[in-house]
Design a protein around this motif. Structure first.
Motif, PDB file in Angstrom:
ATOM      1  N   GLN A  47       0.836  -1.191   0.000  1.00 31.72           N
ATOM      2  CA  GLN A  47       0.000   0.000   0.000  1.00 31.72           C
ATOM      3  C   GLN A  47       0.877   1.249   0.000  1.00 31.72           C
ATOM      4  O   GLN A  47       2.020   1.217   0.468  1.00 31.72           O
ATOM      5  CB  GLN A  47      -0.925   0.014   1.230  1.00 31.72           C
ATOM      6  N   TYR A  48       0.310   2.308  -0.531  1.00 33.63           N
ATOM      7  CA  TYR A  48       1.039   3.577  -0.617  1.00 33.63           C
ATOM      8  C   TYR A  48       0.150   4.659  -0.014  1.00 33.63           C
ATOM      9  O   TYR A  48      -0.996   4.837  -0.426  1.00 33.63           O
ATOM     10  CB  TYR A  48       1.350   3.898  -2.076  1.00 33.63           C
ATOM     11  N   MET A  49       0.692   5.350   1.003  1.00 37.44           N
ATOM     12  CA  MET A  49      -0.070   6.423   1.629  1.00 37.44           C
ATOM     13  C   MET A  49       0.524   7.756   1.216  1.00 37.44           C
ATOM     14  O   MET A  49       1.652   8.089   1.563  1.00 37.44           O
ATOM     15  CB  MET A  49      -0.071   6.298   3.154  1.00 37.44           C
ATOM     16  N   GLU A  50      -0.252   8.502   0.473  1.00 42.15           N
ATOM     17  CA  GLU A  50       0.187   9.792  -0.039  1.00 42.15           C
ATOM     18  C   GLU A  50      -0.449  10.900   0.796  1.00 42.15           C
ATOM     19  O   GLU A  50      -1.641  10.856   1.118  1.00 42.15           O
ATOM     20  CB  GLU A  50      -0.240   9.937  -1.502  1.00 42.15           C
ATOM     21  N   MET A  51       0.354  11.909   1.159  1.00 41.54           N
ATOM     22  CA  MET A  51      -0.145  13.020   1.970  1.00 41.54           C
ATOM     23  C   MET A  51       0.198  14.344   1.293  1.00 41.54           C
ATOM     24  O   MET A  51       1.281  14.501   0.727  1.00 41.54           O
ATOM     25  CB  MET A  51       0.463  12.968   3.377  1.00 41.54           C
ATOM     26  N   ARG A  52      -0.729  15.271   1.400  1.00 41.74           N
ATOM     27  CA  ARG A  52      -0.514  16.588   0.798  1.00 41.74           C
ATOM     28  C   ARG A  52      -1.273  17.631   1.603  1.00 41.74           C
ATOM     29  O   ARG A  52      -2.428  17.423   1.978  1.00 41.74           O
ATOM     30  CB  ARG A  52      -1.001  16.595  -0.645  1.00 41.74           C
ATOM     31  N   PHE A  53      -0.601  18.764   1.878  1.00 41.17           N
ATOM     32  CA  PHE A  53      -1.248  19.855   2.586  1.00 41.17           C
ATOM     33  C   PHE A  53      -1.926  20.793   1.588  1.00 41.17           C
ATOM     34  O   PHE A  53      -1.334  21.206   0.590  1.00 41.17           O
ATOM     35  CB  PHE A  53      -0.232  20.654   3.414  1.00 41.17           C
ATOM     36  N   TYR A  54      -3.182  21.104   1.890  1.00 42.92           N
ATOM     37  CA  TYR A  54      -3.949  22.023   1.061  1.00 42.92           C
ATOM     38  C   TYR A  54      -4.364  23.237   1.887  1.00 42.92           C
ATOM     39  O   TYR A  54      -4.568  23.148   3.100  1.00 42.92           O
ATOM     40  CB  TYR A  54      -5.229  21.355   0.535  1.00 42.92           C
ATOM     41  N   ASP A  55      -4.538  24.339   1.211  1.00 42.94           N
ATOM     42  CA  ASP A  55      -5.146  25.534   1.803  1.00 42.94           C
ATOM     43  C   ASP A  55      -4.530  25.904   3.143  1.00 42.94           C
ATOM     44  O   ASP A  55      -5.235  26.251   4.100  1.00 42.94           O
ATOM     45  CB  ASP A  55      -6.662  25.318   1.996  1.00 42.94           C
ATOM     46  N   PHE A  56      -3.222  25.823   3.248  1.00 38.24           N
ATOM     47  CA  PHE A  56      -2.640  26.178   4.533  1.00 38.24           C
ATOM     48  C   PHE A  56      -2.099  27.602   4.492  1.00 38.24           C
ATOM     49  O   PHE A  56      -1.537  28.058   3.500  1.00 38.24           O
ATOM     50  CB  PHE A  56      -1.571  25.176   4.965  1.00 38.24           C
ATOM     51  N   VAL A  57      -2.348  28.281   5.597  1.00 37.79           N
ATOM     52  CA  VAL A  57      -1.876  29.651   5.769  1.00 37.79           C
ATOM     53  C   VAL A  57      -1.103  29.679   7.075  1.00 37.79           C
ATOM     54  O   VAL A  57      -1.636  29.331   8.128  1.00 37.79           O
ATOM     55  CB  VAL A  57      -3.046  30.644   5.833  1.00 37.79           C
ATOM     56  N   VAL A  58       0.149  30.084   7.009  1.00 32.46           N
ATOM     57  CA  VAL A  58       1.001  30.125   8.194  1.00 32.46           C
ATOM     58  C   VAL A  58       1.410  31.568   8.449  1.00 32.46           C
ATOM     59  O   VAL A  58       2.021  32.207   7.597  1.00 32.46           O
ATOM     60  CB  VAL A  58       2.253  29.251   8.024  1.00 32.46           C
ATOM     61  N   GLY A  59       1.047  32.050   9.619  1.00 26.75           N
ATOM     62  CA  GLY A  59       1.519  33.372  10.004  1.00 26.75           C
ATOM     63  C   GLY A  59       0.660  34.520   9.526  1.00 26.75           C
ATOM     64  O   GLY A  59       1.180  35.607   9.237  1.00 26.75           O
ATOM     65  N   GLN A  60      -0.656  34.347   9.434  1.00 24.69           N
ATOM     66  CA  GLN A  60      -1.555  35.448   9.102  1.00 24.69           C
ATOM     67  C   GLN A  60      -1.725  36.297  10.363  1.00 24.69           C
ATOM     68  O   GLN A  60      -2.315  35.855  11.342  1.00 24.69           O
ATOM     69  CB  GLN A  60      -2.905  34.904   8.639  1.00 24.69           C
ATOM     70  N   THR A  61      -1.194  37.535  10.346  1.00 24.76           N
ATOM     71  CA  THR A  61      -1.122  38.361  11.549  1.00 24.76           C
ATOM     72  C   THR A  61      -2.257  39.376  11.593  1.00 24.76           C
ATOM     73  O   THR A  61      -2.549  40.045  10.603  1.00 24.76           O
ATOM     74  CB  THR A  61       0.224  39.097  11.624  1.00 24.76           C
TER      75      THR A  61
END
Length: 372
Positions: A231-245
């Motif tokens: 099996q292959y587990m694929e991961m991907r981050f979507y719609d991430f916002v880091v540091g919105q002040t």
């Protein structure tokens, strides 16, 4: 010493009556043990000497009958049932042999050799089932074969080549899951994403979700030509916002009545003191969604897919005031003691927002792989 005599007599009488009671209830094996214990204390006890042979004969008839019934069946695992009956009869043998008085009225039969033979036959039955399952060639049957070889070895340690076949069945039954590198779309956060993936793989291995499921970091198996993932587990981050002040400034008026010395001696007057607070609240919000998908390598079928959201909010408040400090509450004074500090670096914020994602993902994977 004499004051304990009534208690001792009560115990002896109860033991005798309990042996008779067990015998009358048809619990012959328990009755044998009760009579033997009585004869160990009182070798001349007439009731025990009279009923022990009858209880032993009845118990032997019961277990022998069950053993013969098991032997006559077509159950592959009948020898395990036979061994259980032989062990019960051997326990009676051991009990009677422990008491000279009991041994004088009953000549018990030794089943130790019969038990060994039954265990060998039981191990052979488990071994044969394991071989048959192993020949099926699929993972599910291999896992069942593993349990059969395990059972054979519990019955007869070092039985034939069951240990080697058990390991073979284990390897055949394994589901190898490769955890992919995480696509974060931004190289700036790749190191933090790798830390997330490393921690996840370690945690999944430490949890021992399923002994037949093993997780691998894609980086460490990519060049291994002999490795075959299932099996292959694929991961991907979507719609991430880091540091919105966000910066919010506010002010409010505070007042408080306080007691102060009056003009007269020992007199007190109350006055109202006031101050204006100027509060700055700095908030740094981070959020993101992790998409994960588990795919069967053999047929490219998606086995599970879901999106897991996560967020983290860092906040700092500080302030100044104008007016009378005595108007401030303890909480206000803490704010006044604060200062403007910079938020954590983006990589740290990214790790914080992944913590709730990590916890939920690990829980979902544990639930998913528990079925294997």
């Amino acid at each position: 010493m004499f004051r304990y005599l009534p208690i001792l007599l009560a115990v002896v009488l109860f033991s005798c009556k309990s042996g008779e009671k067990l015998y009358n209830q048809g619990r012959y094996g328990d009755a044998v043990e009760a009579f033997v214990k009585k004869l160990q204390r009182r070798p001349q006890d007439a009731t025990s000497l009279q009923l022990l042979p009858k209880a032993y004969e009845a118990a032997m008839d019961y277990h022998e009958s069950r053993a013969k019934q098991a032997l006559a069946s077509n159950n592959d695992l009948k020898w395990e049932a036979v061994r259980t009956e032989y062990r019960a009869m051997q326990a009676l043998y051991n009990a009677i042999r422990s008491s000279p008085a009991a041994n004088s009225v009953v000549k018990p039969k030794d089943y130790s050799t019969a038990i060994t033979g039954a265990q060998e036959n039981a191990a052979e039955a488990r071994y044969a089932r394991g071989i048959q399952l192993l020949d099926e060639g699929d993972k599910y049957s291999a896992r069942q074969a593993y349990e059969e070889f395990n059972a054979a070895l519990r019955l007869a340690p070092n039985y034939k080549d069951a240990e080697q076949l058990r390991e073979q069945a284990f390897q055949m039954g394994l589901v190898n899951v490769v955890v992919s590198e995480i696509d974060v779309r931004s190289p700036y956060f790749q190191f933090s994403a790798d830390q997330f993936r490393d921690a996840l793989v370690r945690n999944l291995e430490q949890r021992r979700i399923n002994s037949f499921v093993k997780f691998y970091d894609e980086r460490y198996v990519r060049g291994d030509r002999d490795f075959r993932p299932d099996q292959y587990m694929e991961m991907r981050f979507y719609d991430f916002v880091v540091g919105q002040t966000y910066v919010d400034r506010s002010q409010r008026e505070v007042s408080k009545k306080i007691a102060v010395p009056g003009n007269k001696k020992d007199s007190v007057v109350y006055i109202t003191v006031k101050a204006t607070l100027f509060i700055t609240r700095k908030t740094v919000a981070s959020s993101g969604v992790l998409d994960y998908r588990i795919t069967d390598v053999g047929n490219n079928r998606v086995l599970r897919q879901n999106r897991v959201p996560g967020s983290f909010t860092w906040q700092n408040q500080f302030g100044t005031y104008r007016g009378d400090e005595r108007a401030l509450s303890d909480e206000d004074k803490k704010l006044m003691g604060g200062r403007d500090i910079p938020p954590p670096p983006p990589q740290d914020l990214f790790l914080e927002l992944t913590r709730p994602i990590y916890d939920r993902l690990a829980g979902e994977l544990q639930s998913f792989y528990n079925q294997y």
